[in-house]
Design an enzyme around this catalytic site. Structure first.
Site, mmCIF file in Angstrom:
data_model
loop_
_atom_site.group_PDB
_atom_site.id
_atom_site.type_symbol
_atom_site.label_atom_id
_atom_site.label_comp_id
_atom_site.label_asym_id
_atom_site.label_seq_id
_atom_site.Cartn_x
_atom_site.Cartn_y
_atom_site.Cartn_z
ATOM 1 N N ARG A 1 -43.543 52.345 13.775
ATOM 2 C CA ARG A 1 -42.360 51.773 13.119
ATOM 3 C C ARG A 1 -42.390 50.252 13.128
ATOM 4 N NH1 ARG A 1 -37.949 56.303 15.298
ATOM 5 N NH2 ARG A 1 -38.479 57.820 13.662
ATOM 6 N N TYR B 1 -41.556 56.176 5.019
ATOM 7 C CA TYR B 1 -42.274 56.877 6.095
ATOM 8 C C TYR B 1 -41.989 56.285 7.470
ATOM 9 C CZ TYR B 1 -46.377 53.648 5.243
ATOM 10 O OH TYR B 1 -47.244 52.599 5.066
ATOM 11 N N GLU B 2 -42.409 57.020 8.473
ATOM 12 C CA GLU B 2 -42.081 56.719 9.881
ATOM 13 C C GLU B 2 -40.577 56.707 10.127
ATOM 14 O OE1 GLU B 2 -44.384 57.036 11.765
ATOM 15 O OE2 GLU B 2 -46.099 56.664 10.468
ATOM 16 N N GLY B 3 -39.873 57.581 9.440
ATOM 17 C CA GLY B 3 -38.419 57.659 9.553
ATOM 18 C C GLY B 3 -37.773 56.833 8.467
ATOM 19 N N GLN C 1 -33.233 55.310 10.306
ATOM 20 C CA GLN C 1 -33.296 54.178 11.228
ATOM 21 C C GLN C 1 -31.899 53.631 11.515
ATOM 22 O OE1 GLN C 1 -36.198 53.365 12.653
ATOM 23 N NE2 GLN C 1 -37.175 54.923 11.388
#
Length: 591
Positions: free
Chosen positions: A294, A434-436, A441
């Site tokens: 992230r 991506y990555e949340g 977030q």
């Protein structure tokens, strides 16, 4: 073809004038003198501008291809990957025990920005490997570390993370991939994963997949998820490669951007897997990788904005269009360059103030990670945990917006592929997802991170801002920076107070304002960075620096951010304080 020049001078300024890395008490920082960091950054800059940047367009145009079960990367990628490996860049901040150079994370972060700016799709192959190696380093057995890390640190073998399935993304508790005990300490992994970046390719001898799966009989939902090492080729006791494992590529995804990275559908058919960490503790192990990823994705937002900005500046200086309303600046030509026009200046100043402030924010965050890991500082670990969703969410939202602004400077030519500006915009777009995804977030920030450890870390941030303002409040040269920062911080505190007063009785009141809060927080962080930058620049000017223009430019850019960008905190506060009612007013069927 678009240009890219590594911003070595600005990185040196942040590292040494703003963050004072060489005088820090963090172990290893005493080696980070200006000559050393400059040598590292100059070499990285040469590699990225001369080797990686020219391949960015190639990767975008060619993409990856799947033929007879084999994934082939774009022309030139394999040779470039060999150069990156030979230079030791893949293990810059990894332990010497496994072939790394053990440099602080902050140096790896600065170099990582250059790599991502030059060629984001290419850099993901080594970036994901770094994250997978970090997870094995943190949670693996000694045997697993010895088996996989030396080859992964050198990128002879690369790594991936396998979370998402066709029916579940963020809600990983719904996953169906199974891990059946084989009776010999290994597991048989069966299922399908999608959106797997760098899932397969022709640049490494082996690919080490980290796969989330459920062991039958375990707890329901996310509590029953475990993490497994599933190599493409099984590894023999002597470290050589054995037979092909039961993992294959089902398809390569056709994407909006990052075409040079092989985003794959991965099929696992009773593939041999090795438990990484404890049973049913997979998310804890995976988050070691995800948190690093992230921060890396937040850096991608900055990196694409930097590359796009560099090209927009060049175009604005060269392109003749219209006349300056105050008088011709190019009287011998048919028109003046675009850069004379106030709205173009506004756009370029938006971009410049973002990328330079974001760079300071990212590098400061990297020092907090070093402080947490190298000193065992739990307060630093808690603070960077609080800031992680801000770094990822705010910097990628803003970074994407800045690539759009850079594209806009080109007018119609920005929409034409031959100028290359659309690639920056398309490549930046994935970073918001991506990555949340960034909405997640924001929910993580408001729903978890604010209250973590009794709110200790957000209070520490407020105290940090308050202390800076108090220490510099009587300095007339700092008034233009301290006063706006103080006001913005009060907006952030007011938003936090609103959540405290309303969130318990009506959770939607907090969650409806989560994205605004993330952006409000992000602006305050960049405001703090610009105030620190202004202080460093003021000190250098007072000391009689020979590079007056550089530091005066910093002050002018800082004033721009304070005057034109930081007031957005008031807008975000007003939205937050409107509560959930405007957001939730319509019934679902009314949409």
């Amino acid at each position: 073809m678009p240009i890219y020049n590594a911003p070595v001078k600005d990185m040196q300024f942040i590292l040494h004038d703003v963050l004072n890395v060489s005088t820090s008490d963090i172990p290893g920082y005493d080696e980070l003198d200006a000559d050393f960091t400059n040598a590292v950054l100059e070499e990285a800059g040469k590699l990225t501008s001369e080797v990686l940047a020219p391949l960015n367009v190639v990767g975008d145009h060619e993409g990856c291809r799947l033929e007879n079960g084999v994934v082939y990367t774009p022309t030139g990628f394999k040779d470039a990957f060999e150069q990156v490996k030979e230079g030791g860049w893949t293990g810059l901040d990894m332990p010497e025990q496994y072939g790394g150079q053990n440099m602080p994370y902050v140096i790896g972060t600065a170099v990582g920005e250059m790599f991502s700016s030059a060629n984001q799709a290419f850099t993901m192959y080594q970036g994901l490997t770094h994250g997978a190696a970090a997870a094995i380093l943190a949670h693996g057995s000694d045997e697993q570390k010895d088996t996989y890390l030396p080859k992964m640190v050198s990128c002879e073998w690369t790594g991936t993370m396998n979370l998402t399935e066709p029916h579940c993304g963020t809600d990983l508790g719904l996953m169906r991939t199974k891990a059946e005990p084989a009776g010999d300490g290994t597991f048989k992994i069966s299922g399908q994963k999608i959106f797997i970046s760098s899932g397969d390719h022709d640049m490494a001898d082996n690919i080490v997949h980290l796969v989330l799966a459920k062991i039958p009989g375990g707890p329901d939902g996310i509590k029953g998820v475990s993490l497994f090492i599933v190599p493409k080729f099984l590894v023999k006791e002597d470290g050589s490669l054995g037979e092909r494992n039961g993992v294959s590529v089902g398809n390569i995804e056709h994407k909006m951007g990052i075409h040079g990275n092989s985003t794959c559908v991965m099929n696992y058919d009773e593939a041999t897997g090795y438990l990484l960490g404890e049973e049913n503790k997979g998310m804890r192990a995976m988050f070691t990788m995800m948190n690093e990823a992230r921060l890396g994705v937040g850096m991608q937002g900055l990196a694409q904005a930097e590359a796009a900005y560099q090209n927009a500046v060049e175009y604005a200086k060269d392109r003749l269009q219209g006349r300056d309303v105050t008088g011709a600046k190019n009287p011998d030509g048919p028109a003046d360059p675009l850069i004379v026009h106030p709205d173009i200046r506004r756009s370029l100043m938006d971009q410049k103030s973002f990328v330079e402030g974001a760079r300071a924010f990212i590098l400061w965050g990297a020092t907090l990670i070093d402080e947490a890991h190298r000193k065992g500082d739990k307060d630093a670990d808690g603070l960077v945990g609080l800031l992680t969703p801000v770094i990822k969410g705010f910097l990628t939202d803003e970074g994407y917006d800045m690539t759009v602004q850079a594209q806009q400077v080109y007018g119609g030519h920005g929409y034409i592929e031959e100028h290359g500006m659309s690639q920056f915009t398309r490549d930046a777009r994935i970073a918001m997802i991506y990555e949340g995804a960034n909405g997640v977030q924001a929910l993580d920030l408001v729903g978890r991170k604010l209250a973590q450890d009794g709110g200790k870390h957000v209070m520490a941030f407020f105290e940090m801002v308050k202390t800076f303002c108090k220490e510099n409040g009587d300095d007339a040269a700092m008034k233009d920076f301290v006063d706006p920062l103080k006001k913005a911080s009060k907006d952030l505190q007011a938003a936090g107070m609103f959540f405290m007063q309303n969130g318990m009785k009506n959770p939607n009141a907090a969650l409806a304002g989560s994205t605004d809060f993330m952006h409000l927080f992000g602006h305050v962080c960049l405001g703090l960075m610009w105030a620190r930058i202004a202080k460093a620049a003021t000190s250098q000017l007072a000391a009689g620096t020979s590079d007056v223009a550089f530091y005066e430019t910093k002050l002018a850019t800082a004033r721009y951010y304070m005057a034109r960008r930081l007031p957005a905190t008031g807008m975000h506060l007003a939205r937050i304080e409107s509560g959930a009612e405007p957001v939730m007013a319509l019934a679902a069927e009314a949409f």
